[in-house]
Scaffold this motif. Structure first.
Motif, PDB file in Angstrom:
ATOM      1  N   ALA A 165      -7.595  -1.153   5.317  1.00  0.00           N
ATOM      2  CA  ALA A 165      -7.352  -1.708   3.986  1.00  0.00           C
ATOM      3  C   ALA A 165      -6.262  -2.760   4.072  1.00  0.00           C
ATOM      4  O   ALA A 165      -5.218  -2.539   4.685  1.00  0.00           O
ATOM      5  CB  ALA A 165      -6.943  -0.609   3.016  1.00  0.00           C
TER       6      ALA A 165
ATOM      7  N   LEU B 172       0.865  -1.172   0.000  1.00  0.00           N
ATOM      8  CA  LEU B 172       0.000   0.000   0.000  1.00  0.00           C
ATOM      9  C   LEU B 172       0.903   1.224   0.000  1.00  0.00           C
ATOM     10  O   LEU B 172       1.851   1.309   0.776  1.00  0.00           O
ATOM     11  CB  LEU B 172      -0.925  -0.009   1.220  1.00  0.00           C
ATOM     12  CG  LEU B 172      -1.936  -1.161   1.226  1.00  0.00           C
ATOM     13  CD1 LEU B 172      -2.582  -1.287   2.590  1.00  0.00           C
ATOM     14  CD2 LEU B 172      -2.988  -0.955   0.162  1.00  0.00           C
TER      15      LEU B 172
ATOM     16  N   VAL C 215      -7.809   3.148  -2.602  1.00  0.00           N
ATOM     17  CA  VAL C 215      -6.662   2.353  -2.180  1.00  0.00           C
ATOM     18  C   VAL C 215      -5.640   2.370  -3.315  1.00  0.00           C
ATOM     19  O   VAL C 215      -5.958   1.991  -4.440  1.00  0.00           O
ATOM     20  CB  VAL C 215      -7.077   0.899  -1.855  1.00  0.00           C
ATOM     21  CG1 VAL C 215      -5.870   0.066  -1.453  1.00  0.00           C
ATOM     22  CG2 VAL C 215      -8.127   0.882  -0.752  1.00  0.00           C
TER      23      VAL C 215
ATOM     24  N   LEU D 292      -4.018  -5.391   1.613  1.00  0.00           N
ATOM     25  CA  LEU D 292      -3.596  -5.810   0.285  1.00  0.00           C
ATOM     26  C   LEU D 292      -3.337  -7.305   0.327  1.00  0.00           C
ATOM     27  O   LEU D 292      -2.606  -7.789   1.195  1.00  0.00           O
ATOM     28  CB  LEU D 292      -2.319  -5.069  -0.115  1.00  0.00           C
ATOM     29  CG  LEU D 292      -1.617  -5.553  -1.371  1.00  0.00           C
ATOM     30  CD1 LEU D 292      -2.483  -5.281  -2.595  1.00  0.00           C
ATOM     31  CD2 LEU D 292      -0.271  -4.867  -1.507  1.00  0.00           C
TER      32      LEU D 292
ATOM     33  N   ALA E 228      -7.610  -5.658  -3.039  1.00  0.00           N
ATOM     34  CA  ALA E 228      -7.706  -4.804  -1.856  1.00  0.00           C
ATOM     35  C   ALA E 228      -9.013  -5.115  -1.136  1.00  0.00           C
ATOM     36  O   ALA E 228     -10.078  -5.136  -1.745  1.00  0.00           O
ATOM     37  CB  ALA E 228      -7.661  -3.339  -2.238  1.00  0.00           C
TER      38      ALA E 228
END
Length: 179
Positions: free
Chosen positions: A129, A29, A60, A131, A75
């Motif tokens: 968030a 990220l 994102v 990844l 994401a």
């Protein structure tokens, strides 16, 4: 050490704030701004401006520090209220990210009856968030970042002045310093 002229606009020399070194996997990220939250639509549901229905948009952005293209990443974003209760979760597949490049996805959430942010009641929410990597990219994934945000509407009006969540707010002074 600072020598010479000094004034209120000269901060001196050297480091005078905390410094952090961040280590991330090759596909990560982006920092800063990898998780960016906005509330593009807010409908106040209480006349005192304390509750609202809102759209929360989470952008994102993923950066690829590799020399090769990364594919198959996704994401996942989850929104939490101030008590830690989940208000929604979403997932989006990311496009291929070229070596040294970046890619972004936008996830939107409709939340109902949330507390609005104000100086007297600073209700804050979290967008977490994560990844996830696919396509054989397992070095260091997942990467997770949290963005804290408030739900509020504001405007400036020639007769009411500054309006926060439908209520006129008087501004007193200003904060003038180098930060």
């Amino acid at each position: 050490e600072s020598r010479g002229s000094n004034s209120r606009w000269y901060a001196g020399a050297g480091l005078f704030r905390p410094v952090s070194l961040l280590a991330h996997p090759a596909l990560h990220l982006a920092v800063p701004g990898g998780v960016y939250v906005t509330t593009p639509h807010i409908a106040l549901t209480a006349s005192d401006g304390l509750r609202a229905d809102a759209t929360v948009a989470v952008n994102v952005t993923v950066a690829n520090a590799r020399g090769t293209t990364a594919a198959g990443a996704g994401a996942r974003v989850e929104i939490f209220d101030e008590r830690g209760v989940s208000l929604g979760v979403g997932f989006a597949s990311l496009p291929e990210v070229g070596g040294g490049g970046s890619a972004s996805v936008l996830l939107s959430f409709d939340v109902r009856g949330v507390r609005t942010w104000s100086p007297g009641q600073p209700s804050l929410y979290r967008a977490v968030a994560t990844l996830s990597c696919g396509g054989g990219l397992r070095d260091g994934c997942p990467d997770t970042e949290t963005a804290t945000f408030g739900v509020r509407s504001f405007s400036f009006d020639s007769s009411a002045g500054f309006v926060l969540n439908g209520q006129s707010v008087k501004l007193h002074g200003g904060c003038v310093h180098h930060d």
